[in-house]
Design a protein around this motif. Structure first.
Motif, short mmCIF file in Angstrom:
data_model
loop_
_atom_site.label_atom_id
_atom_site.label_comp_id
_atom_site.label_asym_id
_atom_site.label_seq_id
_atom_site.Cartn_x
_atom_site.Cartn_y
_atom_site.Cartn_z
N ARG A 96 58.60 -14.48 -4.01
CA ARG A 96 57.35 -13.78 -3.68
C ARG A 96 56.45 -14.63 -2.78
O ARG A 96 55.87 -14.13 -1.81
CB ARG A 96 56.60 -13.40 -4.96
N LYS A 97 56.33 -15.90 -3.10
CA LYS A 97 55.43 -16.76 -2.33
C LYS A 97 55.96 -17.03 -0.93
O LYS A 97 55.19 -17.07 0.04
CB LYS A 97 55.20 -18.07 -3.09
N VAL A 98 57.27 -17.22 -0.81
CA VAL A 98 57.84 -17.45 0.52
C VAL A 98 57.68 -16.22 1.39
O VAL A 98 57.23 -16.30 2.55
CB VAL A 98 59.33 -17.84 0.42
N TYR A 99 58.03 -15.05 0.86
CA TYR A 99 57.91 -13.83 1.64
C TYR A 99 56.45 -13.55 1.99
O TYR A 99 56.13 -13.10 3.09
CB TYR A 99 58.52 -12.65 0.88
N SER A 100 55.55 -13.81 1.05
CA SER A 100 54.12 -13.60 1.31
C SER A 100 53.63 -14.55 2.41
O SER A 100 52.88 -14.15 3.31
CB SER A 100 53.32 -13.82 0.03
N SER A 101 54.08 -15.80 2.35
CA SER A 101 53.68 -16.77 3.36
C SER A 101 54.17 -16.36 4.74
O SER A 101 53.43 -16.44 5.73
CB SER A 101 54.22 -18.16 3.01
N PHE A 167 65.11 -13.47 6.45
CA PHE A 167 63.85 -12.73 6.44
C PHE A 167 62.84 -13.39 7.37
O PHE A 167 62.11 -12.72 8.10
CB PHE A 167 63.29 -12.66 5.01
N GLY A 168 62.81 -14.72 7.36
CA GLY A 168 61.91 -15.44 8.25
C GLY A 168 62.21 -15.16 9.70
O GLY A 168 61.31 -14.89 10.51
N VAL A 169 63.49 -15.21 10.06
CA VAL A 169 63.89 -14.94 11.45
C VAL A 169 63.57 -13.50 11.82
O VAL A 169 63.08 -13.22 12.93
CB VAL A 169 65.39 -15.24 11.65
N LEU A 170 63.82 -12.57 10.91
CA LEU A 170 63.52 -11.16 11.16
C LEU A 170 62.04 -10.96 11.46
O LEU A 170 61.66 -10.30 12.43
CB LEU A 170 63.92 -10.32 9.95
#
Length: 201
Positions: A96-101, A167-170
């Motif tokens: 959750r925190k990584v995706y939120s960041s 997800f980060g690259v996307l």
């Protein structure tokens, strides 16, 4: 005016150091790490070249500081109590925190990812900076997936890493050119959480 205390001097130093790192992050991303000199970095940071060396002994040291700063934030999410063991609650919180960041601080991650993908940077960072992270990150994930009863913990770790990094690259390269509704991103997050926090039958 009373003289500054050692604590105040340290606050000023840390503030200036962060300013230099923020400036370098933008320049490394826009101009390329190999094309930036200490003189350029100092000029854009508003300090002299000589003073720059009071904060970072080299351009390489500055790069490592930027990368480690980003990594330390992620690792703090990963093992918040620093006990070396991963629970389902901690893994859920990490996702959750990584995706939120990534969603809330896109500018930082655009710059960060564009830097670490540069060939010269990748070659330099394949040594100690990344190995320190993997030495901590890898065994904890392997132990977690083993304890959860997954048939192939190594495969789960690879899949997990790909979904997090992908997800980060996307978000960096597809969004905002491709509009991704919040509901879709929320559903994706829940699916990833479910994949890795539910014991296999």
């Amino acid at each position: 005016m009373p003289p500054r205390t050692p604590e105040q001097f340290e606050e000023i130093r840390e503030s200036r150091k962060q300013q230099i790192m923020d400036t370098a992050l933008e320049l490394f991303a826009s101009q390329g790490y190999a094309n930036c000199s200490i003189a350029q970095l100092a000029k854009h940071s508003g300090i002299s070249k000589g003073l720059m060396y009071n904060y970072f002994e080299s351009k390489e040291a500055l790069l490592v500081a930027i990368i480690e700063d980003g990594m330390s934030e992620i690792l703090d999410y990963f093992d918040p109590d620093h006990d070396g063991a991963l629970t389902t609650e901690e893994l859920t919180g990490f996702i959750r925190k990584v995706y939120s960041s990534i969603r809330e601080n896109q500018q930082f991650w655009i710059l960060y990812i564009s830097i670490v993908l540069q060939p010269r940077v990748k070659e330099f960072l394949e040594g100690e900076p990344f190995s320190r992270v993997m030495d901590q990150y890898g065994p904890m994930l392997m132990a977690y997936f083993t304890e959860m009863g997954f048939e192939d913990p190594a495969l789960e770790m690879l899949t997990f890493s790909a979904l997090i990094e992908g997800f980060g690259v996307l978000m960096v390269y597809a969004y905002p050119r491709v509009e991704l509704p919040d509901e879709l991103l929320d559903s994706y997050e829940e699916r990833v959480i479910g994949m890795f926090t539910t014991r296999p039958n």
